[in-house]
Each structure stands twice: as structure tokens, then as C-alpha cells.
Design a protein around this motif. Sequence first.
Motif, mmCIF file in Angstrom:
data_model
loop_
_atom_site.group_PDB
_atom_site.id
_atom_site.type_symbol
_atom_site.label_atom_id
_atom_site.label_comp_id
_atom_site.label_asym_id
_atom_site.label_seq_id
_atom_site.Cartn_x
_atom_site.Cartn_y
_atom_site.Cartn_z
ATOM 1 N N UNK A 76 -19.419 -5.934 11.232
ATOM 2 C CA UNK A 76 -18.353 -5.145 10.618
ATOM 3 C C UNK A 76 -17.004 -5.423 11.285
ATOM 4 N N UNK A 77 -17.042 -5.936 12.510
ATOM 5 C CA UNK A 77 -15.809 -6.253 13.222
ATOM 6 C C UNK A 77 -15.007 -7.292 12.446
ATOM 7 N N UNK A 78 -15.599 -8.460 12.222
ATOM 8 C CA UNK A 78 -14.879 -9.510 11.500
ATOM 9 C C UNK A 78 -14.610 -9.114 10.058
ATOM 10 N N UNK A 79 -15.554 -8.404 9.426
ATOM 11 C CA UNK A 79 -15.362 -7.996 8.036
ATOM 12 C C UNK A 79 -14.180 -7.080 7.842
ATOM 13 N N UNK A 80 -13.829 -6.323 8.870
ATOM 14 C CA UNK A 80 -12.721 -5.384 8.761
ATOM 15 C C UNK A 80 -11.369 -6.080 8.678
ATOM 16 N N UNK A 81 -11.319 -7.357 9.017
ATOM 17 C CA UNK A 81 -10.043 -8.078 9.010
ATOM 18 C C UNK A 81 -9.778 -8.802 7.695
ATOM 19 N N UNK A 82 -10.569 -8.508 6.682
ATOM 20 C CA UNK A 82 -10.321 -9.109 5.378
ATOM 21 C C UNK A 82 -8.983 -8.649 4.813
ATOM 22 N N UNK A 83 -8.644 -7.383 5.005
ATOM 23 C CA UNK A 83 -7.385 -6.859 4.455
ATOM 24 C C UNK A 83 -6.164 -7.533 5.088
ATOM 25 N N UNK A 84 -6.064 -7.630 6.431
ATOM 26 C CA UNK A 84 -4.935 -8.368 6.998
ATOM 27 C C UNK A 84 -4.870 -9.825 6.538
ATOM 28 N N UNK A 85 -6.036 -10.444 6.343
ATOM 29 C CA UNK A 85 -6.048 -11.830 5.873
ATOM 30 C C UNK A 85 -5.479 -11.932 4.466
ATOM 31 N N UNK A 86 -5.868 -11.004 3.601
ATOM 32 C CA UNK A 86 -5.336 -11.018 2.230
ATOM 33 C C UNK A 86 -3.836 -10.752 2.230
ATOM 34 N N UNK A 87 -3.386 -9.897 3.135
ATOM 35 C CA UNK A 87 -1.956 -9.616 3.244
ATOM 36 C C UNK A 87 -1.185 -10.863 3.676
ATOM 37 N N UNK A 88 -1.714 -11.580 4.651
ATOM 38 C CA UNK A 88 -1.085 -12.829 5.075
ATOM 39 C C UNK A 88 -1.010 -13.831 3.924
ATOM 40 N N UNK A 89 -2.111 -13.967 3.203
ATOM 41 C CA UNK A 89 -2.161 -14.915 2.104
ATOM 42 C C UNK A 89 -1.161 -14.539 1.011
ATOM 43 N N UNK A 90 -1.064 -13.241 0.708
ATOM 44 C CA UNK A 90 -0.151 -12.790 -0.343
ATOM 45 C C UNK A 90 1.302 -13.005 0.058
ATOM 46 N N UNK A 91 1.618 -12.802 1.324
ATOM 47 C CA UNK A 91 2.996 -12.917 1.779
ATOM 48 C C UNK A 91 3.438 -14.358 1.982
#
Length: 298
Positions: free
Chosen positions: A117-132
Motif C-alpha cells: 500500500x506504500x507504493x500504491x499510495x503514490x499513484x495520485x502524485x504521479x498522475x498529478x506530475x503527468x498532468x502538469x
Amino acid sequence: MACAGPEVPPIVAVARELRVARGELLPGAEIVESSSGTFGLGLTLAGNVHGHPVTVVTDPGMEPDMHRLLRAQGARVNIVTTPHPGGGWQEARRLRVRELLADRPGAWCPDQYANPDNSGAYAAPARELSAQLGRIDILVVSVGTGGHSAGISRVLRIHVPHLKVIGVDATGSTIFGQPARTRLMRGLGSSIHPRNVAYDQFAEVHWVAPAEAVWTCRRLTGSHYVSGGWSVGAVALVASWAARTHPTGTRIAAVFPDGPHRYLSTDEPEEISQPGEREAVRWTRCSRVAAPVQEADR
């Protein structure tokens, strides 16, 4: 080059919801975890919100300011006093966590080193980086438990298959095969091998020493008005190198994981009563000075 860095780890909120849903974290149950500071603070804040007492197991290297902040937020701070002969302070802390869990039925440990769940929780920041940023050619990221490096890189690679991931480790860390040594820096590196590290994601790794990280932190503050701690300096140093050595137009994202507040007290020396009391691994002061006794002098 773009930078991002959440102060409180996303795993805190995500892991709690998942563990509650799966019945692993019972209402009002105590949370016990090993931490050098930031993750423990995040757990404490979540515990306050959701009604879970928190015990943070740490070692003497925790900065006094972080220790005070954890206690002020209501956490119990349990300090191990002797490093494990093979796994250093981190393994000693993990063993203490097991002891506490055995003595406290119903208590729960998130186990940030091996919890998926540790790595899975960072999906949102990754999507934010990709979108920006859209296209990202290189991701420069520090490695400790392996959570944010694995979580961010895996999601970014879905959108950018050619992504090059550069890992930043600390000298004295054993994560990428170097011998484990006493480490001054907190927040990156490890004396054990966390299962969350996604080795297959990395194209290369850089080891950074404390003085180099601090020097870069001071340069960032003076030139770009960006402040941070050990891992920020280490990541910025490697990201700057990547910007100089790759073609113009390469888009580099660097993750800055922490702020400077917990490190301000490191501008003062530690105190020892005599030179042989313990090994000096950072700025240390001793008011007793004497010539070392050599075998030949006896």
C-alpha cells in the motif's frame, strides 16, 4: 526541470482506509511503527483524526525538534539504544516493533518497508506530475523505504514508456549493494533491504555523501529560494548533474520529499564527555583533550 514533494506521506491516509476495510486495523487500535520522523508524524496526525494512539519506535539519531513535535502531537516515542550488529538502527527498531506488538494484542504495524500500500499510495502524485508536465524524460528520486520511488515511477511509465529513473541513495546505505555503514543523513538510504524497492525501474543509482547534500541545500536556498533537508539536497545535486549531461530539451522531474524544519538543530554540535565515548559521525564537541594512548607507550 520540475520538482514536487508532499510533506505527509500519502500512505498514511490510503493505508488506513485499506486496512480498515480489510479488518486489519480495528477501531481505536494502537499503531506501532518504526520511523526516523516524517512518516511517524504522518501516522500520529492520522491517529489523532481517527482515534488511534500511536507509538513511534526510533533511535538516538532522531533530531530533538522532531522528537518534541511527535510528543506534542500525542505520539509515544520509544527509543532503541543499541544498533543491530547486521542491520544497524533500522533492524533494531524493527525488532523493537515486534516486541511491542507481541505485548499489545490488537496493535497494528503499517510496515512501511514491505507494505505494498506504500507504493500504491503514490499513484495520485504521479498522475498529478503527468498532468502538469506531460512528457517526462527523466525522474530523479531518492530511495529509502522504496515507496514513493516505486509508486511514482510505475504510474509515470504507463504514460511514458521511455522514462529513465535515476535513484539517489546515501553513502553507507546497503539498498543498492554497497556495504552498510553508519549514516549521518536521515530520510534516504537504509541499513536493510526494503521489499518495496522496485529495482527493475531504475536505470542508474547515485550515492551522495552528507557534505554534498548540505552544500546543495545551501545553494538551493541562496539561488532559488527553495529549502529542504538531506534528501532534497541529494536529489537536487543529481538532478542538476542530469540537466547538465543530457541533451537540451530533456524534461526532468525531481521529487523533493522533505522540508528543512527538522534539521535546524543540526547546526549545533553533539556533546561527548571524552574522545573515546563514541565515534563522531557528525559535528561533535568534546571539552576534554588528551593524547591517544598507543600500545607502544604502555
